[in-house]
Scaffold this motif. Sequence first.
Motif, PDB file in Angstrom:
ATOM      1  N   HIS A   1       0.868  -1.269   0.141  1.00 18.02           N
ATOM      2  CA  HIS A   1      -0.090  -0.042  -0.016  1.00 18.02           C
ATOM      3  C   HIS A   1       0.894   1.213   0.187  1.00 18.02           C
ATOM      4  CE1 HIS A   1      -3.890  -1.947   0.605  1.00 18.02           C
ATOM      5  NE2 HIS A   1      -3.516  -2.931   1.416  1.00 18.02           N
ATOM      6  N   PHE A   2       0.771   2.015  -0.899  1.00 15.19           N
ATOM      7  CA  PHE A   2       1.591   3.323  -0.993  1.00 15.19           C
ATOM      8  C   PHE A   2       0.852   4.485  -0.867  1.00 15.19           C
ATOM      9  CE2 PHE A   2       3.462   0.217  -4.096  1.00 15.19           C
ATOM     10  CZ  PHE A   2       4.923   0.434  -3.433  1.00 15.19           C
ATOM     11  N   GLU A   3       1.511   5.798  -0.310  1.00 20.94           N
ATOM     12  CA  GLU A   3       0.861   6.934  -0.304  1.00 20.94           C
ATOM     13  C   GLU A   3       0.501   7.425  -1.805  1.00 20.94           C
ATOM     14  OE1 GLU A   3       3.179   9.270   2.066  1.00 20.94           O
ATOM     15  OE2 GLU A   3       3.098   8.129   3.738  1.00 20.94           O
ATOM     16  N   ASP A   4      -0.678   7.762  -2.257  1.00 22.56           N
ATOM     17  CA  ASP A   4      -1.019   8.522  -3.417  1.00 22.56           C
ATOM     18  C   ASP A   4      -0.554   7.669  -4.667  1.00 22.56           C
ATOM     19  OD1 ASP A   4      -1.813  10.671  -2.009  1.00 22.56           O
ATOM     20  OD2 ASP A   4       0.125  11.404  -1.736  1.00 22.56           O
ATOM     21  N   GLU A   5      -0.425   6.194  -4.378  1.00 21.70           N
ATOM     22  CA  GLU A   5      -0.073   5.272  -5.505  1.00 21.70           C
ATOM     23  C   GLU A   5      -1.253   4.258  -5.583  1.00 21.70           C
ATOM     24  OE1 GLU A   5       2.064   6.097  -8.007  1.00 21.70           O
ATOM     25  OE2 GLU A   5       3.420   7.357  -7.102  1.00 21.70           O
ATOM     26  N   PRO A   6      -1.292   3.506  -6.716  1.00 18.74           N
ATOM     27  CA  PRO A   6      -1.906   2.148  -6.636  1.00 18.74           C
ATOM     28  C   PRO A   6      -1.437   1.207  -5.704  1.00 18.74           C
ATOM     29  CG  PRO A   6      -1.423   2.776  -8.819  1.00 18.74           C
ATOM     30  CD  PRO A   6      -0.729   3.812  -7.954  1.00 18.74           C
ATOM     31  N   THR A   7      -2.292   0.348  -5.069  1.00 22.52           N
ATOM     32  CA  THR A   7      -2.126  -0.770  -4.192  1.00 22.52           C
ATOM     33  C   THR A   7      -1.507  -1.920  -5.023  1.00 22.52           C
ATOM     34  OG1 THR A   7      -3.356  -0.197  -2.494  1.00 22.52           O
ATOM     35  CG2 THR A   7      -2.494  -2.431  -2.450  1.00 22.52           C
ATOM     36  N   LEU A   8      -0.415  -2.540  -4.940  1.00 18.70           N
ATOM     37  CA  LEU A   8       0.220  -3.580  -5.729  1.00 18.70           C
ATOM     38  C   LEU A   8       0.030  -4.958  -4.928  1.00 18.70           C
ATOM     39  CD1 LEU A   8       3.473  -3.337  -7.867  1.00 18.70           C
ATOM     40  CD2 LEU A   8       3.512  -5.111  -6.223  1.00 18.70           C
ATOM     41  N   TYR A   9       0.018  -5.972  -5.492  1.00 21.78           N
ATOM     42  CA  TYR A   9      -0.026  -7.446  -4.863  1.00 21.78           C
ATOM     43  C   TYR A   9       0.931  -8.084  -5.712  1.00 21.78           C
ATOM     44  CZ  TYR A   9      -1.970 -12.021  -3.740  1.00 21.78           C
ATOM     45  OH  TYR A   9      -2.159 -13.375  -3.467  1.00 21.78           O
ATOM     46  N   HIS A  10       2.198  -8.474  -5.080  1.00 20.68           N
ATOM     47  CA  HIS A  10       2.952  -9.558  -5.807  1.00 20.68           C
ATOM     48  C   HIS A  10       2.494 -10.878  -5.098  1.00 20.68           C
ATOM     49  CE1 HIS A  10       6.382 -11.962  -6.907  1.00 20.68           C
ATOM     50  NE2 HIS A  10       7.227 -10.698  -7.318  1.00 20.68           N
ATOM     51  N   MET A  11       2.059 -11.927  -5.857  1.00 21.10           N
ATOM     52  CA  MET A  11       1.451 -13.148  -5.491  1.00 21.10           C
ATOM     53  C   MET A  11       2.683 -13.960  -4.917  1.00 21.10           C
ATOM     54  SD  MET A  11      -1.562 -14.218  -8.108  1.00 21.10           S
ATOM     55  CE  MET A  11      -2.852 -13.037  -8.293  1.00 21.10           C
ATOM     56  N   GLY A  12       3.870 -13.704  -5.262  1.00 23.34           N
ATOM     57  CA  GLY A  12       5.107 -14.616  -4.950  1.00 23.34           C
ATOM     58  C   GLY A  12       4.840 -15.864  -5.918  1.00 23.34           C
ATOM     59  N   ASP A  13       5.241 -17.096  -5.563  1.00 21.33           N
ATOM     60  CA  ASP A  13       5.003 -18.619  -6.079  1.00 21.33           C
ATOM     61  C   ASP A  13       3.916 -19.292  -5.431  1.00 21.33           C
ATOM     62  OD1 ASP A  13       7.085 -18.079  -7.636  1.00 21.33           O
ATOM     63  OD2 ASP A  13       8.346 -19.625  -7.138  1.00 21.33           O
ATOM     64  N   THR A  14       2.582 -19.321  -6.272  1.00 18.92           N
ATOM     65  CA  THR A  14       1.513 -19.973  -5.630  1.00 18.92           C
ATOM     66  C   THR A  14       0.579 -20.605  -6.581  1.00 18.92           C
ATOM     67  OG1 THR A  14      -0.286 -19.342  -4.190  1.00 18.92           O
ATOM     68  CG2 THR A  14      -0.093 -17.791  -5.974  1.00 18.92           C
ATOM     69  N   ASP A  15      -0.265 -21.404  -6.286  1.00 25.67           N
ATOM     70  CA  ASP A  15      -1.432 -21.741  -6.928  1.00 25.67           C
ATOM     71  C   ASP A  15      -2.460 -20.986  -6.690  1.00 25.67           C
ATOM     72  OD1 ASP A  15      -2.958 -23.327  -8.602  1.00 25.67           O
ATOM     73  OD2 ASP A  15      -3.259 -24.988  -7.310  1.00 25.67           O
ATOM     74  N   ILE A  16      -3.602 -21.025  -7.423  1.00 25.55           N
ATOM     75  CA  ILE A  16      -4.768 -20.487  -7.059  1.00 25.55           C
ATOM     76  C   ILE A  16      -5.417 -20.933  -5.852  1.00 25.55           C
ATOM     77  CG2 ILE A  16      -6.253 -22.082  -8.319  1.00 25.55           C
ATOM     78  CD1 ILE A  16      -8.008 -19.711  -9.253  1.00 25.55           C
ATOM     79  N   PHE A  17      -5.996 -20.108  -4.904  1.00 30.01           N
ATOM     80  CA  PHE A  17      -6.736 -20.358  -3.864  1.00 30.01           C
ATOM     81  C   PHE A  17      -7.887 -19.803  -3.409  1.00 30.01           C
ATOM     82  CE2 PHE A  17      -3.047 -18.008  -2.516  1.00 30.01           C
ATOM     83  CZ  PHE A  17      -3.588 -17.274  -1.543  1.00 30.01           C
ATOM     84  N   SER A  18      -9.018 -20.085  -2.833  1.00 28.62           N
ATOM     85  CA  SER A  18     -10.226 -19.447  -2.776  1.00 28.62           C
ATOM     86  C   SER A  18      -9.976 -18.328  -1.949  1.00 28.62           C
ATOM     87  CB  SER A  18     -11.417 -20.663  -2.127  1.00 28.62           C
ATOM     88  OG  SER A  18     -10.919 -20.906  -0.920  1.00 28.62           O
ATOM     89  N   ASP A  19      -9.240 -18.169  -0.994  1.00 29.80           N
ATOM     90  CA  ASP A  19      -8.916 -17.101   0.072  1.00 29.80           C
ATOM     91  C   ASP A  19      -8.364 -15.938  -0.573  1.00 29.80           C
ATOM     92  OD1 ASP A  19     -10.395 -18.435   2.179  1.00 29.80           O
ATOM     93  OD2 ASP A  19      -8.465 -18.793   3.152  1.00 29.80           O
ATOM     94  N   MET A  20      -8.008 -16.118  -1.771  1.00 24.61           N
ATOM     95  CA  MET A  20      -7.593 -14.747  -2.552  1.00 24.61           C
ATOM     96  C   MET A  20      -8.860 -13.957  -2.655  1.00 24.61           C
ATOM     97  SD  MET A  20      -5.798 -16.249  -6.079  1.00 24.61           S
ATOM     98  CE  MET A  20      -3.790 -16.527  -5.999  1.00 24.61           C
ATOM     99  N   ALA A  21      -9.961 -14.292  -2.538  1.00 24.62           N
ATOM    100  CA  ALA A  21     -11.013 -13.458  -2.317  1.00 24.62           C
ATOM    101  C   ALA A  21     -11.113 -12.403  -1.312  1.00 24.62           C
ATOM    102  CB  ALA A  21     -12.456 -14.090  -2.356  1.00 24.62           C
ATOM    103  N   LEU A  22     -10.493 -13.091  -0.022  1.00 25.49           N
ATOM    104  CA  LEU A  22     -10.486 -12.370   1.116  1.00 25.49           C
ATOM    105  C   LEU A  22      -9.193 -11.299   1.106  1.00 25.49           C
ATOM    106  CD1 LEU A  22     -10.345 -14.964   4.095  1.00 25.49           C
ATOM    107  CD2 LEU A  22     -12.374 -13.083   3.477  1.00 25.49           C
ATOM    108  N   ILE A  23      -8.172 -11.600   0.221  1.00 22.08           N
ATOM    109  CA  ILE A  23      -7.007 -10.715  -0.134  1.00 22.08           C
ATOM    110  C   ILE A  23      -7.856  -9.344  -0.893  1.00 22.08           C
ATOM    111  CG2 ILE A  23      -4.882 -10.343  -1.328  1.00 22.08           C
ATOM    112  CD1 ILE A  23      -4.147 -13.333  -0.682  1.00 22.08           C
ATOM    113  N   GLN A  24      -8.586  -9.777  -1.926  1.00 17.62           N
ATOM    114  CA  GLN A  24      -9.194  -8.856  -2.686  1.00 17.62           C
ATOM    115  C   GLN A  24      -9.929  -7.762  -1.739  1.00 17.62           C
ATOM    116  OE1 GLN A  24      -9.403  -7.515  -5.600  1.00 17.62           O
ATOM    117  NE2 GLN A  24     -11.051  -6.154  -5.313  1.00 17.62           N
TER     118      GLN A  24
END
Length: 234
Positions: free
Chosen positions: A135-158
């Motif tokens: 989370h940046f001041e006055d900039e877009p929020t960025l998400y680096h997923m790292g190394d991962t598969d899909i998982f349903s709790d991505m919905a909570l990250i959103q």
Amino acid sequence: MKITWLGHSAFRIETAKAKVLIDPFFTGNPAFDEATRQDAAAGLTHILLTHGHGDHVGDTIALAGETGATVLANADLAAWLGSKGVKKLEMGNTGGTIHFDGFSTTFVNALHSSAQITEDGVSHSLGNANGLVLHFEDEPTLYHMGDTDIFSDMALIQELHQPEIGLVPIGDRFTMGGAVAALACQRFFTFGTVLPCHYGSFPIIDQTADTFVAAMDGAKGKVAVPKVGGSVTV
């Protein structure tokens, strides 16, 4: 914000207050151009690590020594880096947030492993693998997923973070492949900009982003596929 892809999962993020490297795997990365190393490290303030594998820790120890940058990693990995001489360390763990001048970083889940094999051939666990939300001041929020598969709790990250920029692994074998990565982006997130990563380096992972780009066709948001060393400004 300027985002430069440095091959594999390595990115340089530049804002008015910070010059950040994420997973700076340079030495031994077949996709990295050593001629760009000086530019990649210029003015570096922070190094952020998603997990402890060598193709993500990469040149962290050397870069931290050269630049004096603060290194952020999970507690186990940070302790290991401290034993290797890294002085400026910030440690956290899944769910925790670290605040810096101009931005914060939150550790979120990733489905992966995290370890290093030492000179004696023994594998040492280095904490859980993570994604990182910036989370940046006055900039877009960025998400680096790292190394991962899909998982349903991505919905909570959103829900919790509403990231506008996604750095998404697509190379298959060690992470989700392009089609599944596209499903993750479309089902769980409302990214304005998506950059694929973790491909095109080692021959045993996908060499292009074509599968991902095709599966993202018609999705909301912009898919940016820079060349290694190329940048996107958002």
